[in-house]
Design a protein around this motif. Structure first.
Motif, PDB file in Angstrom:
ATOM      1  N   ALA A 135       0.847  -1.214   0.000  1.00 13.91           N
ATOM      2  CA  ALA A 135       0.000   0.000   0.000  1.00 13.91           C
ATOM      3  C   ALA A 135       0.878   1.258   0.000  1.00 13.91           C
ATOM      4  O   ALA A 135       0.619   2.216  -0.723  1.00 13.91           O
ATOM      5  N   PRO A 140      -1.497   7.078  -4.566  1.00 12.34           N
ATOM      6  CA  PRO A 140      -2.925   7.071  -4.221  1.00 12.34           C
ATOM      7  C   PRO A 140      -3.752   6.627  -5.441  1.00 12.34           C
ATOM      8  O   PRO A 140      -3.483   7.058  -6.557  1.00 12.34           O
ATOM      9  N   GLY A 141      -4.692   5.725  -5.208  1.00  8.30           N
ATOM     10  CA  GLY A 141      -5.518   5.210  -6.314  1.00  8.30           C
ATOM     11  C   GLY A 141      -4.854   4.063  -7.061  1.00  8.30           C
ATOM     12  O   GLY A 141      -5.453   3.486  -7.972  1.00  8.30           O
ATOM     13  N   GLY A 216      -7.962  -5.124   3.513  1.00  3.02           N
ATOM     14  CA  GLY A 216      -8.614  -3.979   4.166  1.00  3.02           C
ATOM     15  C   GLY A 216      -7.772  -3.422   5.305  1.00  3.02           C
ATOM     16  O   GLY A 216      -7.653  -2.204   5.470  1.00  3.02           O
ATOM     17  N   GLY A 219      -5.296  -1.043   4.076  1.00  2.00           N
ATOM     18  CA  GLY A 219      -5.763   0.136   3.319  1.00  2.00           C
ATOM     19  C   GLY A 219      -5.928  -0.137   1.834  1.00  2.00           C
ATOM     20  O   GLY A 219      -5.870   0.776   1.014  1.00  2.00           O
ATOM     21  N   LYS A 221      -8.560  -1.730  -0.929  1.00  2.83           N
ATOM     22  CA  LYS A 221      -9.983  -2.108  -1.029  1.00  2.83           C
ATOM     23  C   LYS A 221     -10.192  -3.095  -2.184  1.00  2.83           C
ATOM     24  O   LYS A 221      -9.933  -2.746  -3.339  1.00  2.83           O
ATOM     25  N   ARG A 246      -7.645  -1.692  -4.677  1.00  2.00           N
ATOM     26  CA  ARG A 246      -7.171  -0.328  -4.915  1.00  2.00           C
ATOM     27  C   ARG A 246      -6.812   0.369  -3.609  1.00  2.00           C
ATOM     28  O   ARG A 246      -7.512   0.229  -2.605  1.00  2.00           O
ATOM     29  N   LYS A 247      -5.732   1.137  -3.673  1.00  6.06           N
ATOM     30  CA  LYS A 247      -5.353   1.971  -2.531  1.00  6.06           C
ATOM     31  C   LYS A 247      -6.255   3.212  -2.550  1.00  6.06           C
ATOM     32  O   LYS A 247      -6.471   3.804  -3.618  1.00  6.06           O
ATOM     33  N   ALA A 248      -6.744   3.564  -1.408  1.00  2.37           N
ATOM     34  CA  ALA A 248      -7.629   4.735  -1.337  1.00  2.37           C
ATOM     35  C   ALA A 248      -6.883   5.983  -1.785  1.00  2.37           C
ATOM     36  O   ALA A 248      -5.663   6.065  -1.695  1.00  2.37           O
ATOM     37  N   GLY A 249      -7.661   6.954  -2.286  1.00  2.00           N
ATOM     38  CA  GLY A 249      -7.032   8.247  -2.601  1.00  2.00           C
ATOM     39  C   GLY A 249      -7.337   8.718  -3.994  1.00  2.00           C
ATOM     40  O   GLY A 249      -7.946   8.053  -4.768  1.00  2.00           O
TER      41      GLY A 249
END
Ligand SMILES: C[S@@+](CC[C@H](N)C(=O)[O-])C[C@H]1O[C@@H](n2cnc3c(N)ncnc32)[C@H](O)[C@@H]1O
Length: 249
Positions: A135, A140-141, A216, A219, A221, A246-249
């Motif tokens: 992660a 990000p994303g 999860g 981080g 998803k 996917r990594k959040a952001g």
């Protein structure tokens, strides 16, 4: 049951096992094509092949114009990956390191971890540490695609003992179920009367629920699941579990 501490160091070496068998090398272009279809990366995008081994997928990714970094702890396999890249006339950045101690920081558009190169540690926290490192390595994303053996299939088809005729040698697999995974002993018996070799290793078993929870925690998803590189849906009958996260952001 116990396995040697750091068992992977004595297992992933050419004198015992190499993941780039002729059959596995033959499958790599189609597997890489499926992965790239899901990742939808632009030419020049940065991709991490975590536990790249002898680089059979990494060279395919590089052939399609990606900036590929392959990480593995095995120098032997990395040398083979470098030779494969030279032969295919592609560039690879190869890093020798431990998946639990990734040092990358928001460097990659995507990462992959293929052919059950995960779940090797008896401490669950080491698996989470690995995923957190992935992660952190992603922008990000950024997307992460994993291909591991499917826990539901393994449980439904559990066989304590299995013999395979591998041509030059017989291969015996013995499994003992534990609460979170399996202890596996592989014995190679050469047909020419050569030395019998035996290694025991641990593999943590992940089904859809468990891998989703682990991703999860780090981080990441989960977005989609498949049961094969031809895009078959994930069911208890599929040997593989492929997940895109996917990594959040
Ligand atoms: C089943 S092989 C798969 C290799 C490659 N992904 C492929 O599909 O050909 C697992 C790989 O994980 C690597 N590996 C095992 N433990 C590792 C660790 N702690 N850190 C980095 N690499 C590791 C091994 O050296 C091996 O190359």
């Amino acid at each position: 049951m116990r396995v040697p501490h750091e068992w992977h160091k004595d297992f992933f070496k050419n004198s015992f096992y190499n993941p780039a068998s002729p059959a596995a090398v033959e499958q790599a272009p189609a597997e890489a094509a499926f992965v790239l279809k899901q990742l939808k990366l632009k030419k020049g995008a940065a991709l991490l092949d975590l536990c790249c081994g002898p680089g059979r997928h990494a060279v395919e990714f590089a052939k399609r114009g990606l900036a590929v970094t392959g990480l593995d702890f095995s120098r032997e396999y990395l040398e083979e990956a470098a030779a494969r890249a030279r032969k295919k006339k592609v560039k690879l950045r190869l890093v020798c390191g431990d998946m639990r101690r990734l040092k990358f920081d928001r460097e990659f558009d995507a990462a992959v971890n293929l052919f059950t190169s995960f779940g090797y540690f008896q401490k669950f926290s080491d698996d989470i540490r690995t995923l957190k490192g992935v992660a952190r390595a992603l922008r990000p994303g950024g997307l992460f695609l994993m291909d591991i053996i499917h826990g539901d299939f393994l449980r439904d088809n559990f066989r304590a003992k299995n013999w395979h005729d591998m041509g030059e040698y017989f291969h015996l697999e013995e499994r003992t179920d534990s609460r979170d995974g399996m202890f596996n002993t592989w014995t190679r018996v050469p047909k020419d009367g050569g030395e019998i070799q035996e290694r025991t290793f641990f593999s943590r078993i992940y089904d859809k629920k468990r891998i989703s929870a682990a991703l999860g925690k780090a981080g990441l998803k989960p977005l989609k699941f498949w049961g094969s590189f031809s895009g078959r849906p994930l069911t208890a009958k599929t040997v593989r579990l492929i997940v895109l996260a996917r990594k959040a952001g």
